[in-house]
Design a protein around this motif. Structure first.
Motif, PDB file in Angstrom:
ATOM      1  N   PRO A 116      20.094 -21.877  30.420  1.00 20.51           N
ATOM      2  CA  PRO A 116      20.706 -23.149  30.008  1.00 20.51           C
ATOM      3  C   PRO A 116      20.463 -23.406  28.532  1.00 20.51           C
ATOM      4  O   PRO A 116      19.498 -22.888  27.947  1.00 20.51           O
ATOM      5  N   TRP A 117      21.313 -24.198  27.929  1.00 23.27           N
ATOM      6  CA  TRP A 117      21.126 -24.507  26.515  1.00 23.27           C
ATOM      7  C   TRP A 117      21.633 -25.905  26.189  1.00 23.27           C
ATOM      8  O   TRP A 117      22.457 -26.482  26.897  1.00 23.27           O
ATOM      9  N   THR A 118      21.087 -26.422  25.098  1.00 26.28           N
ATOM     10  CA  THR A 118      21.429 -27.747  24.579  1.00 26.28           C
ATOM     11  C   THR A 118      22.207 -27.584  23.283  1.00 26.28           C
ATOM     12  O   THR A 118      21.791 -26.812  22.411  1.00 26.28           O
ATOM     13  N   PHE A 119      23.326 -28.287  23.155  1.00 26.34           N
ATOM     14  CA  PHE A 119      23.998 -28.381  21.861  1.00 26.34           C
ATOM     15  C   PHE A 119      23.395 -29.575  21.147  1.00 26.34           C
ATOM     16  O   PHE A 119      23.329 -30.676  21.690  1.00 26.34           O
ATOM     17  N   ASP A 120      22.956 -29.379  19.903  1.00 22.72           N
ATOM     18  CA  ASP A 120      22.151 -30.409  19.260  1.00 22.72           C
ATOM     19  C   ASP A 120      22.981 -31.400  18.441  1.00 22.72           C
ATOM     20  O   ASP A 120      24.195 -31.512  18.603  1.00 22.72           O
ATOM     21  N   HIS A 121      22.308 -32.093  17.544  1.00 24.12           N
ATOM     22  CA  HIS A 121      22.918 -33.180  16.778  1.00 24.12           C
ATOM     23  C   HIS A 121      24.099 -32.753  15.913  1.00 24.12           C
ATOM     24  O   HIS A 121      24.717 -33.609  15.274  1.00 24.12           O
ATOM     25  N   ALA A 122      24.393 -31.467  15.878  1.00 26.16           N
ATOM     26  CA  ALA A 122      25.584 -31.023  15.147  1.00 26.16           C
ATOM     27  C   ALA A 122      26.817 -31.796  15.609  1.00 26.16           C
ATOM     28  O   ALA A 122      27.719 -32.081  14.818  1.00 26.16           O
ATOM     29  N   ILE A 123      26.852 -32.167  16.886  1.00 25.19           N
ATOM     30  CA  ILE A 123      28.026 -32.885  17.385  1.00 25.19           C
ATOM     31  C   ILE A 123      28.225 -34.213  16.663  1.00 25.19           C
ATOM     32  O   ILE A 123      29.354 -34.690  16.501  1.00 25.19           O
ATOM     33  N   ASP A 124      27.148 -34.813  16.199  1.00 21.64           N
ATOM     34  CA  ASP A 124      27.254 -36.101  15.510  1.00 21.64           C
ATOM     35  C   ASP A 124      27.845 -35.961  14.109  1.00 21.64           C
ATOM     36  O   ASP A 124      28.146 -36.971  13.462  1.00 21.64           O
TER      37      ASP A 124
END
Length: 234
Positions: A116-124
């Motif tokens: 599993p993985w998390t996409f980080d604050h790049a989305i902001d």
């Protein structure tokens, strides 16, 4: 159920104290400049030995959210090393030259994995968040998106994040709220269906990453999320 509490850690001592305070999962970073960088493998290994809860190291070799093909080999090597040493999953986030999710790099790193993985604050930092969410929802292995709803933090992004969570229960399940999170935010976010939260400086004396994680501060967040979980269940 209680909300998921993730704590940002830098050292093995941070990891030990975070677990003792009631954290469910850790995100480990190395240098705390810019958006953070990957921890050294030896530091990750020590943290893994210091606690039993899942740890997701950050995959980033330079400041900012851009990368290129030249870093892929190094990042893949880090992935294999971290997995060998007990990583449960990873945190990553890359944007292209148009300030949108860099699909090519993210898929190159994640499509062959069974973690599993998390996409980080790049989305902001994406220019079109709606398009970014549409792209992310199709990605294999993604189980969390770390977001404040705004590049300026939750103080500015709270309303937008709540609206997005309420618009789609699947998105609400993916959201991990973090970035300027304060206790007063938790009830509002929880009522919108968000049950995962990240804290970093909030669990360090003086709010400074120069200080170690404080077990009692972590425990305070654990108590808050447990109480909110009981409210939801009731």
């Amino acid at each position: 159920m209680s909300g998921l509490l993730e704590v940002v850690v830098v050292t093995a001592e941070d990891a030990r104290r975070a677990e003792e305070g009631g954290a469910d999962r850790l995100m480990m970073v190395g240098e705390l400049t810019g958006q953070g960088r990957s921890p050294e493998p030896a530091a990750f290994r020590r943290a893994r030995e210091a606690c039993t809860i899942p740890i997701r190291p950050l995959l980033r070799l330079r400041d900012g959210y851009r990368s290129d093909g030249g870093e892929i080999t190094r990042l893949r090597g880090l992935i294999e090393t971290y997995l060998t040493d007990g990583a449960e999953g990873f945190v990553l986030g890359f944007l292209d030259g148009y300030s949108q999710v860099d699909i090519e790099i993210v898929r190159t790193l994640t499509d062959d994995g069974y973690w599993p993985w998390t996409f980080d604050h790049a989305i902001d930092r994406c220019l079109d968040m709606d398009d970014a969410w549409t792209q992310l929802e199709t990605m294999r292995g993604l189980d969390q998106v770390l977001t404040a709803g705004s590049g300026r933090g939750l103080e500015q992004g709270l309303d937008d994040l709540i609206a997005r969570a309420r618009s789609d229960p699947k998105i609400a399940e993916l959201i991990m709220a973090g970035g300027g999170l304060v206790p007063e935010h938790v009830a509002w976010l929880s009522r919108a269906g968000i049950v995962a939260f990240q804290v970093g400086s909030q669990v360090r004396p003086g709010g400074s990453f120069a200080a170690d994680v404080d077990t009692s501060l972590v425990r305070g967040w654990r108590i808050l999320l447990d109480a909110e979980g009981m409210r939801r269940a009731g």
